[in-house]
Design an enzyme around this catalytic site. Sequence first.
Site, PDB file in Angstrom:
ATOM      1  N   GLU A 210      38.053 -19.508 -51.140  1.00 46.18           N
ATOM      2  CA  GLU A 210      38.498 -19.511 -49.719  1.00 46.18           C
ATOM      3  C   GLU A 210      37.213 -19.004 -48.907  1.00 46.18           C
ATOM      4  OE1 GLU A 210      41.667 -16.634 -49.603  1.00 46.18           O
ATOM      5  OE2 GLU A 210      43.059 -18.025 -50.537  1.00 46.18           O
ATOM      6  N   GLU A 343      46.324 -21.682 -55.278  1.00 41.63           N
ATOM      7  CA  GLU A 343      47.185 -20.601 -55.042  1.00 41.63           C
ATOM      8  C   GLU A 343      48.203 -21.221 -54.038  1.00 41.63           C
ATOM      9  OE1 GLU A 343      45.237 -17.216 -52.763  1.00 41.63           O
ATOM     10  OE2 GLU A 343      43.655 -17.185 -54.110  1.00 41.63           O
TER      11      GLU A 343
END
Length: 407
Positions: A210, A343
Site C-alpha cells: 500500500e 486484501e
Amino acid sequence: MEFSAKAMSSKIGAARLSLALAGALLLAGCGGGGSGGSTGAPSGPGGGAGGTGTPDTPAGATPLSAAAVLTAMSPGINLGNTLEAVNGTGQPFTTSQETYWGNPVVNQAIFDAYKAAGFKSVRIPVSWTEYADANGNIAPFWMTRVKQVVDMARKSGLYVIINIHWDGGWIQAKPSAQDAVNAKLTNFWTQIGTAFNSYDDHVLFAGTNEIGVDGEYGPPTATECPVQNSYNQTFVNAVRATGGNNATRPLVVQAYETNIDSSVSCNATLPTDKVAGRLIMEVHYYDPYDFTINGSSKIWQWGSIATDPAATETWANEAYTDGQFQKMKTTFIDKGVPVIMGEYGAYNKPAYPGMDKYRIYWIKYVTHSAYAHGVVPMYWDTGDFFNRTTGAQQDSNGITTLTDAAK
C-alpha cells in the site's frame, strides 16, 4: 492493513481503490515443496522448520498462466496483525513481537484450519525494520522465525506470500525519499531472498504494501507514480540478483496504494524482468470504505438488498464492483498477467447488530465477482474468522460464504 496500530488514513486512499491444472502446475517448480495436497504433509520447502536441508528443485521459467494462478491460489486469507506487528519502543528486538497487537504465537493449528476450511493460499505480512541493526542487518533469529511460520503454512499445503508490510511507514512515494528507500529495499530483499532461496514456487514474495504518501489521498501525482514504480523495479532486481530459485520465482508487484484505478493509470507497465511472465499484480479492495472498515460510520447496509437509504452508500454497489474487477481483467489478466487481491474485507459494527446480513452479502458478491473476473481473492483477517490458538472457526458463515463464492 492493520486495524489496531497503523493509521487508518493510509487505508482511505486505497479504499478509492488437487490443483485443477495438475499437469501444468501454476507456479512451475513444485520441487521438494509438494503439490499442496489436502491429505498428508508435503515435504517442507528446504527441509522443515528453519528451511534447512536439501534445496528444492530449481523452478522453471515457464510464463505464469493467470487462469492457473486463479485456480491454484483461490481463495486466500491473510494472517493479519501478527508477524507484521510493530512495537515502537525497544528496537531492535531480540525476541519476536508477533503477539504485540493481541494475537497469540503462530502455531501449526491455524494453517491446518485454513486448509481444512478450503483456503488454498495465505498471505503473511511481515515487519523487518524492528529486527534490524543500524546497518540494516536483519537479526538471524527473526529470519529463522519467519521461515518457521512459512514452513508451517507449507506443511498444511498452502501457497504462501510474504512481504515487507507497513514496517513503520518508511516506504513513501516521495522523490525526496526515493534513493534511501530503494537502498533499504535492496538491502532487505537481498537478505530475504538469500534466506528463502531454496524454497520452491509455492512461496511467493511481494515487495511492498500500500505504498503512497501519508496524508495524501486520490491519484498519484506525476512525480509520485514513477517513484512507486521504482520501488517495484528495485524489488524485482534485488530478488533476481540472489539467483537460485529466485531467478524465476513468481514475484508480486503492487499498484500505487494498491488502488485499482491507480493500477490502470500508474502501473499498467510492469517492471522490467530478466525472465518473461513471472510477475503478478496486486491490488486491494475495501469499497465502500464507510461500510467495510470505517467503524465510526453510520453506513451499515450494502447493495441491492439494502432497505434504508440513510444507512447505505450511494456508490460502490454491485455494478461498481464488477466494473472495478473488469478493469483488472482488461488491463492485466487478458494480457496474461495474473492479479491478486491481496486484501479485502468488511467487518461488523457493534452499534448495528443487523449489519451481518449485509457483510455476508458483500463478502459473497465481492469474492465471486473477483474470481469470475480472474482475480485471486485473499481476505484480510486479523483473528475474526478463526481462533488463532486452536484453529476453531469463529465465523463459519463468513468462511463458508467466502470459500463457496470463490468458484
